[in-house]
Design an enzyme around this catalytic site. Structure first.
Site, PDB file in Angstrom:
ATOM      1  N   ASP A   1      47.222  29.614  44.268  1.00  0.00           N
ATOM      2  CA  ASP A   1      47.262  29.461  42.810  1.00  0.00           C
ATOM      3  C   ASP A   1      48.464  30.132  42.160  1.00  0.00           C
ATOM      4  OD1 ASP A   1      44.718  27.973  42.016  1.00  0.00           O
ATOM      5  OD2 ASP A   1      43.968  29.516  43.383  1.00  0.00           O
TER       6      ASP A   1
ATOM      7  N   ASP B   1      39.010  38.857  34.281  1.00  0.00           N
ATOM      8  CA  ASP B   1      40.349  39.375  34.538  1.00  0.00           C
ATOM      9  C   ASP B   1      41.397  38.868  33.539  1.00  0.00           C
ATOM     10  OD1 ASP B   1      39.651  41.061  36.593  1.00  0.00           O
ATOM     11  OD2 ASP B   1      39.877  39.524  38.139  1.00  0.00           O
TER      12      ASP B   1
ATOM     13  N   SER C   1      35.736  33.836  47.068  1.00  0.00           N
ATOM     14  CA  SER C   1      36.811  34.410  46.275  1.00  0.00           C
ATOM     15  C   SER C   1      36.716  35.918  46.440  1.00  0.00           C
ATOM     16  CB  SER C   1      36.627  34.006  44.805  1.00  0.00           C
ATOM     17  OG  SER C   1      37.364  34.892  44.006  1.00  0.00           O
TER      18      SER C   1
HETATM   19  N1  ARG Z   1      33.147  40.697  38.723  1.00  0.00           N
HETATM   20  C1  ARG Z   1      34.163  41.659  39.003  1.00  0.00           C
HETATM   21  C2  ARG Z   1      34.850  42.086  37.729  1.00  0.00           C
HETATM   22  O1  ARG Z   1      34.800  41.375  36.763  1.00  0.00           O
HETATM   23  C3  ARG Z   1      35.151  41.177  40.023  1.00  0.00           C
HETATM   24  C4  ARG Z   1      35.971  39.983  39.622  1.00  0.00           C
HETATM   25  C5  ARG Z   1      36.804  39.387  40.728  1.00  0.00           C
HETATM   26  N2  ARG Z   1      35.967  38.965  41.806  1.00  0.00           N
HETATM   27  C6  ARG Z   1      36.338  38.180  42.803  1.00  0.00           C
HETATM   28  N3  ARG Z   1      35.474  37.977  43.761  1.00  0.00           N
HETATM   29  N4  ARG Z   1      37.483  37.585  42.863  1.00  0.00           N
HETATM   30  O2  ARG Z   1      35.438  43.132  37.662  1.00  0.00           O
END
Ligand code: ARG
Length: 397
Positions: free
Chosen positions: A16, A126, A177
């Site tokens: 990505d 994020d 992921s």
């Molecule tokens: N849920 C967690 C957060 O918001 C992790 C997010 C990323 N998770 C992932 N498996 N790529 O901080």
């Protein structure tokens, strides 16, 4: 006219973020893309990542080693705050985002870029953390998030990349992921999307299954100085060393697995698995040392601050006036949180079994049930009379 002239892109080396490079230039008219990969101890081969960005069309490919400041300036304050989102998630992924944003902004300032870009989609936390952190650090920078707008499926994204010489993933890419750094592996998607399904053992890397952990407990000593872990088993450690070793010790006993349904800021409930052995042990140990060294009212009042602080981290408000103000409170409380905590690691549990501090408020001759008791028992009667007076009057009426 493109959306920006020169962009600094947060780069991981994955499909990505690689596709973001030609996409920004071809579709959004960006003249120059500089990539920045942050080294947070995720263990990727960063020289390969650096070269991949250049092959994908970046004019400059930066690696920022931020491991030390990650632990000292982001992880340790979270430990001082006993920060657990929804009482469970030690926030390892969330803590890394404001730091990456800071590295991006610094690069943008240095190279005279007019925008920051990242590969986050529109569904996660994020994107919020990146966008708000960048805005806080340099409100003049534009923020470009191609994956929030391009509407391509996984297959279409790979096909788009291939047109610009970005190789499709060699091995059958993982159905999960995964976000990884020195303090956490966050794992979602694939079979985990069904909340009734037990996570398959294959997803774990930092923690052993209970069936494979040692049959003997292991005792470790964690030394804290003003709320910051500074020693392991009696030896001073630098921050990265301490975290790395504690991850191994605790993970070996199956400590630090968390399986939870969490509430994202964008309103979605998601199922996430975390492995965060060192953080889980450190927060437990730190909280215990606070029980020994803080007065009752500070201990109790701090619980509310901790809840707010955890939400601030999760919700992307690291660089906010409220966070800075709470840092003042938390910093003040940590002055005397120094001492040693003994932890027993065994079959998935980290149990605090001993604590000591030169600032301990525990007073043996007040607490004891033995003959050397110094507590004035007669004083209790008058205290209880006054304490219970409102209730007594209420009952009489
Ligand atoms: N849920 C967690 C957060 O918001 C992790 C997010 C990323 N998770 C992932 N498996 N790529 O901080």
């Amino acid at each position: 006219m493109g959306r920006a002239k020169k962009v600094v892109l947060a780069y991981s080396g994955g499909v990505d973020t690689s596709v973001c490079i030609p996409y920004l230039k071809q579709e959004w008219g960006v003249e120059e893309v500089i990539t920045l990969a942050a080294d947070l101890g995720q263990g990727d081969e960063l020289e390969a990542v650096r070269e991949k960005a250049l092959k994908s069309g970046a004019s400059e490919s930066l690696i920022a080693d931020v491991k030390d400041s990650f632990i000292q300036e982001y992880v340790f304050p979270a430990i001082q705050a006993n920060a657990l989102y929804e009482q469970r998630y030690p926030l390892g992924t969330a803590l890394a985002r404001p730091l990456i944003a800071k590295a991006l902004v610094e690069a943008a300032n240095k190279y005279g870029a007019d925008a920051i870009a990242h590969g986050c989609t529109g569904k996660g936390n994020d994107q919020v953390r990146f966008d708000v952190s960048v805005a806080a650090l340099n409100p003049h920078l534009k923020i470009l998030a191609p994956a929030r707008e391009w509407g391509m499926s996984r297959e279409e994204t790979i096909a788009y990349g291939e047109r610009f010489g970005i190789p499709s993933p060699v091995k059958k890419s993982s159905p999960y992921s995964i976000d990884k750094n020195l303090v956490v592996r966050s794992i979602e998607a694939g079979v985990l999307e069904d909340p009734t399904v037990e996570p398959p053992e294959e997803i774990y890397e930092m923690t052993k299954a209970i069936a494979n952990t040692p049959n003997e407990p292991e005792y470790i000593d964690i030394g804290f100085t003003k709320g910051i872990p500074t020693a392991l088993n009696g030896t001073s450690k630098n921050p990265v060393e301490l975290i790395t070793q504690l991850n191994k010790l605790a993970g070996n006993h199956g400590v630090g697995r968390i399986d939870m349904i969490e509430n994202r800021l964008v309103g979605i409930k998601s199922r996430e698995i975390y492995e965060s052995p060192a953080m889980v042990v450190l927060i437990q140990a730190h909280r215990d040392l606070e029980s020994l060294t803080l007065t009752a009212d500070v201990t109790h009042y701090k619980r509310g601050i901790e809840e707010t602080y955890s939400q601030i981290i999760y919700n992307g408000l690291w660089y906010s006036p409220l966070k800075a103000a709470l840092d003042g409170f938390i910093g003040q409380t940590q002055e005397r949180v120094s001492g040693n905590i003994r932890v027993k690691l065994f079959k998935g549990n980290a149990t605090i079994v001993g604590r000591e501090s030169q600032h301990s408020l525990y007073t043996p001759d007040l607490a004891t049930y033995g003959a050397d008791d110094k507590f004035n028992h007669q004083a209790a009667e008058g205290f209880i009379y006054v304490w219970g007076l409102p209730t007594r009057i209420w009952a009489q009426r």
